[in-house]
Structure formats: structure tokens, C-alpha cells
Design an enzyme around this catalytic site. Structure first.
Site, mmCIF file in Angstrom:
data_model
loop_
_atom_site.group_PDB
_atom_site.id
_atom_site.type_symbol
_atom_site.label_atom_id
_atom_site.label_comp_id
_atom_site.label_asym_id
_atom_site.label_seq_id
_atom_site.Cartn_x
_atom_site.Cartn_y
_atom_site.Cartn_z
ATOM 1 N N ASN A 250 99.764 174.263 94.698
ATOM 2 C CA ASN A 250 100.196 175.780 94.464
ATOM 3 C C ASN A 250 99.335 176.577 95.667
ATOM 4 O O ASN A 250 99.863 177.672 95.405
ATOM 5 C CB ASN A 250 100.201 176.044 93.057
ATOM 6 C CG ASN A 250 98.595 175.688 92.739
ATOM 7 O OD1 ASN A 250 98.070 174.511 92.722
ATOM 8 N ND2 ASN A 250 97.883 176.437 91.790
ATOM 9 N N GLN B 168 105.914 173.140 91.541
ATOM 10 C CA GLN B 168 105.721 173.959 92.882
ATOM 11 C C GLN B 168 106.671 173.601 93.932
ATOM 12 O O GLN B 168 106.896 173.643 94.889
ATOM 13 C CB GLN B 168 104.332 174.161 93.550
ATOM 14 C CG GLN B 168 103.268 175.083 92.803
ATOM 15 C CD GLN B 168 103.668 176.432 92.933
ATOM 16 O OE1 GLN B 168 104.721 176.879 93.653
ATOM 17 N NE2 GLN B 168 103.006 177.428 92.195
ATOM 18 N N SER C 111 108.997 173.520 85.655
ATOM 19 C CA SER C 111 108.876 174.893 84.860
ATOM 20 C C SER C 111 110.051 175.810 85.290
ATOM 21 O O SER C 111 110.262 175.861 86.506
ATOM 22 C CB SER C 111 107.341 175.625 85.485
ATOM 23 O OG SER C 111 107.259 176.794 84.761
ATOM 24 N N THR D 25 111.475 174.570 67.184
ATOM 25 C CA THR D 25 112.861 175.062 67.006
ATOM 26 C C THR D 25 113.259 175.089 68.430
ATOM 27 O O THR D 25 112.647 175.682 69.208
ATOM 28 C CB THR D 25 113.097 176.255 66.317
ATOM 29 O OG1 THR D 25 112.702 176.111 64.907
ATOM 30 C CG2 THR D 25 114.663 176.860 66.265
ATOM 31 N N CYS E 234 85.832 185.893 93.721
ATOM 32 C CA CYS E 234 85.858 187.247 93.017
ATOM 33 C C CYS E 234 87.011 187.642 92.226
ATOM 34 O O CYS E 234 87.140 188.537 91.322
ATOM 35 C CB CYS E 234 85.538 188.471 93.817
ATOM 36 S SG CYS E 234 84.029 188.262 94.582
#
Lengths: 379, 142
Positions: free
Chosen positions: A151, A179, A199, A237, A318
Site C-alpha cells: 500500500n 491494493q 475491500s 445480518t 510525524c
């Protein structure tokens, strides 16, 4: 302000045609697939059709497709489900060093419960060496899991070859294809996989839907116990609208996408900036490009671009709460200071040449300004 | 994630750059960790910091913290400047995310180091607490 989305690897917008296909399954055809009446029957029928479409797309049988809520769930299911169903056979699992957090963390979790995990390294382009996988195999190995496309870098892994080795050694093989599906061919037979994750929201489908392909005969424990939906392997469900969206998203991939051309354009534009470097392999998927810029930090670049309406992401420390640079970039042998200046640009269905021009212009300006602030100006 | 103030200081940094022939320089941080700050001060005969500039490699919080500390310190005496604590930077920035608190500490460290450098260069007495702080900063940057 102009808004330019260049973060398709994070998530994609839902294609309006997908949304249109899903709409009838919220207010009108809302039935529970487990109900006996006509509402339930209709829901079951639509779910079955969607399952068939998905199965066809990846060369599987419908009964081998389990709908889940996400790639994260599918990956947790694959690792934990295989581990606990086969612990009598062995307790060793092999994964690559550049897996997504949901594989990494699942493996770590299993590691704390008596399983042994081996992390196979990658080369400087983020590609696993098949021989390293072979060497990692022990008598105790029950599962190998290697992602198809990384990814952060877009590097493509030798899945078919690894799958062949797994087969010869009678070890289950799982691949996270979140991906790769929709970007390069994904066929369970060609890839030699026993389990495969994908996905919805990475393929212009909705969030909240994923699949796990489980080849017939594979021994796996369910993650969710309950009413016995999804062949008894994943109770809940059924998310009928989500399944319809997933299937529709795949149908749309028959149309050719011009990403490769745009990649070259983007790449040459960015690399004209002094002190820039391409971290992605040339052989990677066209949509994902990872760059580094000397003397500036990734989060700062990302936030400056955001001010110009441009969305990209960074592998810099960061950007995370952990303050360590991306495990993927470090695994390629990149120095921490280089990884801090990394930027991931991912393009997709609606990216235009004009978007890229605007992006490069803004990038030029912002890198220059940040270098003005930086003590490391000489590139 | 970031306050409006942080973004404002990040996008419109104040006092950035270098001072030619500074009276004191503080260099802190470590590129492996992703933050490096260089702070330059010009001090007049009354110990007032008349000019201050910085160069920072780092994230949004590191750049805005550097920018903020230079504004807070300009015109203050070195004694007053040394009283500034990380919380006053954080408050002036209207908060920093928890993971970024170290950026405000880095700014304080850079300032202490520049004053330490100034005192040392001028062969002045260095207060005990500043000497102690200097030793810790040097140790941590390795």
C-alpha cells in the site's frame, strides 16, 4: 478552493453507478436474508447474485466467497481463523515485513498466544524474495501470508510463486489483495492462494464491505459466532447493499483505465524537483507512487499541500502517533531521515492531467518554502 | 488534529532564517527522529534578545513551535527568556496533540542552548540549572 484528490490508495470515492445499484437495498428491499418471507427471499437472492459476480471476477466458486465488513476483518479472520483451526498441526506463521497493520497486529496478537511468527524481509524496492520464504518454512509452518501489492510503495509481490511453494509444502497461503484488486489481474487459481482478502472502498465501492475468499476444504475457525450467515463462517445480518456495491464495483472494471499514462506524466513532473527521489519500483502498480524530498519532512509537505486543496499521504513518523517512520520504508533499507521526507501520491479513476499540473506546481512552491525554513538546504 | 493557531504559524512562519554573526546558536534535535532545530540569537549590551531567527526541519508542530518561541522571546532579557516553559508555548499555540508535545520541548531546548552558547562565548557565569540542562540536551541528542 480547488480540491484535488491524490490519495486513492487510502480510499476511493464511490462510483455513482455503484451507489445507484445499491440504493434500492436501503429503504425498499431491506429484508433480512435469514427471513422466510418474500422480503428475506429477495434479499437472499440479491446476495447470492452479488456473491456469484464477485466469485466470477476472481475465478472462485460462489461458496468460497465470505462477505465481511472490511479488509481488516478479513485479514484478522484469515490469520486467527487458520491459526486456531490448525494449531494441532503446527504453530508457525510466515508473513512479510511490509504487511498492512491489520496483518502485523494480528500476527503479533497470535505471537502472544503461543504462535511463532517469521517476518520475511524485502529488497530495496519492497519486494519479497521467494527463496527467503522457502527458507523460512519449518515443519511447524501452518500459514504463509504475503500481500499482493504494498500500500505504501505499490510493489507487486511474487504471489503465484510463493503460492506454489506453499502448495508443495502443504501449507495454507493467504494474500491480502486490498491494493491489487481492480489494479492488476487477481485470479485465485493463477495466484495459487487458499485465502484472499479484498475491500470495497479501495475499488470505488462502499466502505464497510470486504471479502475473504476461502478455498473449499480449507480448515478455518469463524471469528464471529451467531446466526450462521456466510456458510456458518461469518455470522452477522448480511450487508446486502454493501455486497451489491462490491459486485457492481467489480463489473465496472471491465473498462480500461488510463492510469499508466498519467503515472509517467506525474513521475517526470515530480522528479524534476531537485533533491527528489522515486521510492516505488518501476514495476509496481501504476496508481501508487512514493517519493522522498531531501531536507523537508513529509507531514509538513502533506499539510502545506492540503492548504492548496491537495490530498496526499506520508510515511513520515510525524504522521503517526508512534513517532517511528513507516515500517515499510524502513524495511526497504531506507534511512530514517529519508523516510521522514516521504510522500505517497496515488492516482485513480478521476485523476486528470490538469490535476497533476496543479499538484506539481503546488509541490514545487511548497518544497521550496519548506527548504527555506530547513537547516538542510543543500540538495 | 492541529489548532487553528498551529496551522497559522505553520503556514506563515515568523522569524525564519539565519542571523549572520549571531551572538548565540542553539542546535538541537536529531534527524533520525525527524526534528532538527537551529536557533540564532542577537543579544544587546543589556542582555536583551534583540533578534532571533530559526531554521527547522520537521513536522507542522516543530515548525509552528519554533516560530512561536521566536515571537515570545524577542525583546526579552535572557533571564526572562529562560523562564519560558513548554506549557506557555503550547498554550500560545492553543494546544498541541499529545504526540507532538516533544516539539515544544525541542523549541525550549534550542533556546536554552543558544543562551548557553552566548554566555559561554562571552566567558560569563553559567547558572547551575542551565549547565545541567545543557548536559541533558547534549546527552539526549546522541
Amino acid at each position: 478552493m480547488k480540491k484535488i484528490y491524490l490519495d486513492y490508495a487510502a480510499t476511493t470515492p464511490v462510483d455513482p453507478r455503484v451507489l445507484e445499484a445499491m440504493m434500492p437495498y436501503f429503504c425498499d428491499n431491506f429484508g433480512n436474508t435469514m427471513s422466510l418471507h418474500s422480503f428475506g427471499q429477495k434479499a437472499q437472492m440479491v446476495l447470492d447474485e452479488s456473491r456469484k459476480t464477485v466469485a466470477n471476477f476472481i475465478g472462485a466458486k460462489p461458496e468460497e466467497i465470505i462477505f465481511t465488513s472490511s479488509a481488516t476483518e478479513s485479514n484478522n479472520f484469515a490469520l486467527k481463523g487458520i491459526a486456531f483451526a490448525n494449531e494441532k498441526k503446527g504453530n508457525h506463521i510466515i508473513i512479510s515485513a511490509i504487511e498492512h497493520a491489520c496483518i502485523m497486529e494480528s500476527a503479533k496478537w497470535l505471537g502472544g498466544r503461543g504462535f511463532k511468527i517469521t517476518y520475511v524481509p524485502v529488497d530495496r524496492f519492497g519486494v519479497v524474495n521467494v527463496d527467503d520464504v522457502s527458507k523460512a518454512i519449518t515443519k511447524e509452518t501452518i500459514l504463509i501470508s504475503v500481500m499482493h501489492v504494498n500500500n505504501e510503495l505499490g510493489s507487486i509481490q511474487p504471489i503465484a510463486e510463493i503460492g506454489q511453494i506453499a502448495k508443495e509444502n502443504n501449507i495454507y497461503f493467504h494474500s491480502d489483495c486490498a491494493q491489487s484488486l481492480g489494479k492488476i489481474p487477481v485470479n485465485v487459481n493463477d495466484l495459487n492462494v487458499d485465502l484472499l482478502t479484498a475491500s470495497g472502498h479501495k475499488i470505488y465501492g462502499p466502505k464497510g464491505i470486504g471479502i475473504l475468499f476461502v478455498k473449499r476444504g480449507v480448515k478455518i475457525e469463524p471469528l464471529l459466532n451467531g446466526g450462521g450467515q456466510e456458510l456458518g463462517l461469518r455470522s452477522s445480518t448480511s450487508n446486502v447493499a454493501g455486497a451489491v456495491g462490491f459486485a457492481k464495483a467489480l463489473e465496472l472494471f471491465n473498462q480500461e483505465e488510463k492510469i499508466a499514462e498519467l503515472r509517467e506524466y506525474l513521475c517526470s513532473g515530480v522528479l524534476s524537483i531537485p533533491g527528489s527521489r522515486l521510492n516505488s519500483p518501476k514495476t509496481g502498480v501504476p496508481g501508487i507512487l512514493n517519493f522522498s524530498f531531501s531536507g523537508v519532512e513529509g507531514e509538513a509537505i502533506t499539510m502545506r499541500l492540503d492548504m492548496d486543496g491537495i490530498a496526499v499521504s506520508t510515511g513520515s513518523a510525524c504522521s503517526s502517533n508512534k513517532l517511528t517512520a513507516s515500517h515499510v520504508l524502513l524495511a526497504t533499507g531506507m534511512k530514517p531521515e529519508e523516510a521522514h521526507g516521504s510522500l505517497r501520491v496515488s492516482i485513480g479513476r478521476w485523476t486528470t492531467k490538469e490535476d497533476i499540473d496543479y499538484f506539481i506546481e503546488s509541490l514545487f512552491k511548497n518544497i521550496n518554502q519548506l527548504r527555506e525554513i530547513s537547516p538542510f538546504k543543500n540538495v | 488534529m492541529y489548532s487553528k493557531k498551529v496551522i497559522e504559524y505553520f503556514n506563515h512562519p515568523k522569524n525564519m532564517g539565519k542571523i549572520d554573526c549571531p551572538d548565540g546558536v542553539g542546535k538541537v534535535g536529531n534527524i533520525i527522529c525527524g526534528d532538527v532545530m537551529h536557533l540564532y540569537i542577537k543579544v544587546d549590551k543589556n542582555d536583551v534578545i534583540e533578534d532571533i531567527k530559526y531554521e527547522t526541519f520537521g513536522c507542522v508542530a516543530a515548525i509552528s513551535s519554533s516560530s512561536m518561541i521566536t515571537e515570545m522571546v524577542k525583546g526579552k532579557t535572557i533571564v526572562e527568556a529562560l523562564k519560558i516553559e513548554k506549557n506557555s508555548i503550547i498554550d500560545s499555540l492553543e494546544g498541541l496533540p499529545k504526540a507532538k508535545i516533544h516539539c515544544s520541548v525541542l523549541a525550549i531546548d534550542a533556546l536554552s542552548e543558544s543562551i548557553y552558547d552566548y554566555l559561554k562565548k562571552n566567558k560569563r557565569d553559567i547558572p547551575d540549572f542551565l549547565e545541567k540542562r545543557h548536559k541533558i540536551i547534549v546527552k539526549n541528542s546522541r
